[in-house]
Motif scaffolding. Structure first.
Motif, PDB file in Angstrom:
ATOM      1  N   TYR B  83      39.788  27.322 -15.479  1.00 47.26           N
ATOM      2  CA  TYR B  83      38.528  27.124 -16.228  1.00 47.26           C
ATOM      3  C   TYR B  83      38.783  27.245 -17.730  1.00 47.26           C
ATOM      4  CZ  TYR B  83      33.652  27.809 -17.707  1.00 47.26           C
ATOM      5  OH  TYR B  83      32.433  27.699 -18.337  1.00 47.26           O
ATOM      6  N   PHE B  87      40.195  23.225 -18.008  1.00 43.08           N
ATOM      7  CA  PHE B  87      38.829  22.730 -18.200  1.00 43.08           C
ATOM      8  C   PHE B  87      38.330  22.977 -19.628  1.00 43.08           C
ATOM      9  CE2 PHE B  87      34.190  23.066 -18.095  1.00 43.08           C
ATOM     10  CZ  PHE B  87      33.918  21.743 -17.807  1.00 43.08           C
ATOM     11  N   LEU B  88      37.966  24.219 -19.958  1.00 46.37           N
ATOM     12  CA  LEU B  88      37.356  24.455 -21.277  1.00 46.37           C
ATOM     13  C   LEU B  88      38.299  24.092 -22.417  1.00 46.37           C
ATOM     14  CD1 LEU B  88      35.279  27.791 -21.194  1.00 46.37           C
ATOM     15  CD2 LEU B  88      34.428  25.433 -21.346  1.00 46.37           C
ATOM     16  N   VAL B  91      37.796  20.510 -22.766  1.00 39.89           N
ATOM     17  CA  VAL B  91      36.430  20.267 -23.265  1.00 39.89           C
ATOM     18  C   VAL B  91      36.404  20.485 -24.781  1.00 39.89           C
ATOM     19  CG1 VAL B  91      34.084  21.229 -23.322  1.00 39.89           C
ATOM     20  CG2 VAL B  91      35.206  20.804 -21.121  1.00 39.89           C
ATOM     21  N   HIS B  92      37.055  21.563 -25.232  1.00 37.90           N
ATOM     22  CA  HIS B  92      37.062  21.858 -26.670  1.00 37.90           C
ATOM     23  C   HIS B  92      37.767  20.768 -27.472  1.00 37.90           C
ATOM     24  CE1 HIS B  92      36.582  26.366 -25.524  1.00 37.90           C
ATOM     25  NE2 HIS B  92      35.431  25.766 -25.627  1.00 37.90           N
ATOM     26  N   VAL B  94      37.499  17.717 -26.916  1.00 36.53           N
ATOM     27  CA  VAL B  94      36.459  16.692 -27.101  1.00 36.53           C
ATOM     28  C   VAL B  94      35.409  17.172 -28.105  1.00 36.53           C
ATOM     29  CG1 VAL B  94      34.601  15.391 -25.970  1.00 36.53           C
ATOM     30  CG2 VAL B  94      36.792  15.723 -24.795  1.00 36.53           C
ATOM     31  N   LYS B  98      35.902  15.462 -31.786  1.00 33.95           N
ATOM     32  CA  LYS B  98      35.030  14.303 -32.054  1.00 33.95           C
ATOM     33  C   LYS B  98      34.608  14.211 -33.518  1.00 33.95           C
ATOM     34  CE  LYS B  98      30.438  16.195 -30.786  1.00 33.95           C
ATOM     35  NZ  LYS B  98      30.787  17.586 -31.128  1.00 33.95           N
ATOM     36  N   ALA B 131      36.799  19.036 -12.251  1.00 34.87           N
ATOM     37  CA  ALA B 131      35.771  19.329 -13.268  1.00 34.87           C
ATOM     38  C   ALA B 131      36.081  18.603 -14.577  1.00 34.87           C
ATOM     39  CB  ALA B 131      35.674  20.836 -13.502  1.00 34.87           C
ATOM     40  N   PHE B 135      33.783  15.751 -16.275  1.00 33.21           N
ATOM     41  CA  PHE B 135      33.267  15.967 -17.635  1.00 33.21           C
ATOM     42  C   PHE B 135      33.642  14.811 -18.544  1.00 33.21           C
ATOM     43  CE2 PHE B 135      34.015  17.172 -22.030  1.00 33.21           C
ATOM     44  CZ  PHE B 135      32.725  17.500 -22.394  1.00 33.21           C
ATOM     45  N   ALA B 139      31.161  12.579 -20.586  1.00 34.43           N
ATOM     46  CA  ALA B 139      31.251  12.625 -22.055  1.00 34.43           C
ATOM     47  C   ALA B 139      31.498  11.241 -22.635  1.00 34.43           C
ATOM     48  CB  ALA B 139      32.361  13.597 -22.476  1.00 34.43           C
TER      49      ALA B 139
END
Lengths: 200, 200
Positions: B83, B87-88, B91-92, B94, B98, B131, B135, B139
């Motif tokens: 996670y 995952f995170l 995610v970070h 992105v 960005k 996940a 995501f 996204a």
């Protein structure tokens, strides 16, 4: 058959109970309502639930939350909600429940259509719904003792369309009664490692 | 094109750099090696990375961990590894990347075959790989400014088969060079919201 239904007082939970209660012993579980109390985000409450409930044949969960957020405002807190509730909460139902479930029993979890279709504000929910679907499929391979694990993935519910429909543009709502049939199929059928798309 | 490659010194990262460096400015990133240093599990280090790197055209990540565990011994710590990292961490990339990526740029993340195929000890990895794939797909719908997001899902690598092959019975290894072509396709192509199954 002795069947534990978590989230039994919820929109889907009530329909599940109505669909399966005939001829079976149903233990209804809620945070504050039902025959026994538990909160899937609290592993201690789940341990207590399984101790009190004793051996059982089927476990169904119709509870669990994810957080919605505009994409540009996403932060860890939005992911954490779904990770702790929809994901780990349901993982714990498997890891704790497996020691109390009878051989050949079934565990039925709940994801949500965001794992397969994407809507505004939904990306954190998409991720955690997908995580629990995939965990369940992997766990179904490994759990043993003939125990089956499936996930029901409900679409936008007719009963929720007034409150949440604006988040799901163009989604055609499905009735809670229809969704409940997929839980019935998981509980009384033979399939395992399946994700049932309960969208029509 | 200015391309940031995180995990550039890794097994896949090296092959990615070799496949894309001709005619492009590559910023190699590693925890302790490379042109700039960052660890995807440390959001502060990612903020610093993006400040130092300035505007860029493509971001590729080939780092990230999940934990392996026998099914019966799974606890939260195994899920938390994936996670926070796979995952995170991604995610970070992105959510933080960005704001520094040019319009029309691309972000390419990495999952792993466990999201689609299940092996002993792998269920925590399956969940978190799935996940991040989901995501990224969600996204890609929301990020805007023509920015593309894809995920490469590598199979068992030939280069890792000696060390990890016993965890993947019957999996036919794929070479790192072939896997690198999927990253190239993501960076220089037009596709977005895709999961490239880099298994052959």
């Amino acid at each position: 058959m002795k069947i534990i239904v978590i989230g039994a007082a919820g929109t889907i939970g009530q329909k599940i109970v109505a669909a399966i209660e005939d001829g079976h012993e149903i233990i209804k579980v809620g945070r504050k309502s039902g025959d026994l109390h538990a909160d899937i985000t609290d592993p201690g409450s789940l341990k207590e639930l399984f101790e009190k409930a004793g051996k059982f044949d089927a476990l169904v969960n119709a509870s669990g939350d994810v957080a919605y957020s505009p994409f540009r405002e996403l932060d860890d807190s939005h992911f954490d909600v779904g990770y702790k509730s929809k994901f780990l909460g349901q993982v714990h139902l498997v890891t704790l429940g497996k020691d109390q479930i009878n051989d050949g029993g079934s565990i039925t979890l709940t994801s949500g259509i965001l794992s397969h279709e994407f809507v505004p504000f939904g990306s954190a929910g998409s991720a955690m719904n997908s995580a629990i679907e995939t965990f369940a499929q992997a766990a179904a391979c490994e759990i043993g003792r003939g125990i089956r694990i499936n996930v029901v993935c409900p679409g936008l519910l007719e009963e929720s369309a007034k409150a949440y429909g604006s988040y799901f543009p163009g989604h055609i709502p499905v009735s809670g009664s229809k969704v409940a049939q997929f839980y019935k199929r998981s509980i009384f059928g033979v399939e395992t490692g399946k994700v049932f798309l309960a969208i029509r």
